[in-house]
Write an enzyme that holds these catalytic residues in place. Sequence first.
Site, mmCIF file in Angstrom:
data_model
loop_
_atom_site.group_PDB
_atom_site.id
_atom_site.type_symbol
_atom_site.label_atom_id
_atom_site.label_comp_id
_atom_site.label_asym_id
_atom_site.label_seq_id
_atom_site.Cartn_x
_atom_site.Cartn_y
_atom_site.Cartn_z
ATOM 1 N N CYS A 154 44.369 -20.737 -7.767
ATOM 2 C CA CYS A 154 42.987 -21.097 -8.121
ATOM 3 C C CYS A 154 42.704 -22.561 -7.764
ATOM 4 O O CYS A 154 43.275 -23.470 -8.364
ATOM 5 C CB CYS A 154 42.799 -20.840 -9.617
ATOM 6 S SG CYS A 154 41.354 -21.592 -10.352
ATOM 7 N N CYS B 132 41.366 -24.813 -10.559
ATOM 8 C CA CYS B 132 42.441 -25.039 -11.542
ATOM 9 C C CYS B 132 43.318 -26.209 -11.100
ATOM 10 O O CYS B 132 43.672 -27.080 -11.898
ATOM 11 C CB CYS B 132 43.313 -23.795 -11.694
ATOM 12 S SG CYS B 132 42.430 -22.337 -12.291
#
Length: 105
Positions: free
Chosen positions: A32, A35
């Site tokens: 991600c 993230c």
Amino acid sequence: MVKQIESKSAFQEALNSAGEKLVVVDFSATWCGPCKMIKPFFHSLSEKYSNVVFLEVDVDDCQDVAAECEVKCMPTFQFFKKGQKVDEFSGANKEKLEATIKGLI
């Protein structure tokens, strides 16, 4: 310091051992992009707010924890007090993350 959660039992233990302290949980994944972008900031907050417990859950490694916490997208930040979820939001929003912590401690 951010504690990496590796199992459902470790997650429960971390929530229980926090006592009265605020617990901030970062649900993320290695693949991600957002993230990865917010991770260093999350770690810096753990040093700034030493009276708060910071946990990291990889949704791929701990699918049972992510499912139990009803995580639908990453990153998702959940906030717990005395084992109960008190707030939550999704997205790599640094300002909102710190403001939420400030509002709950």
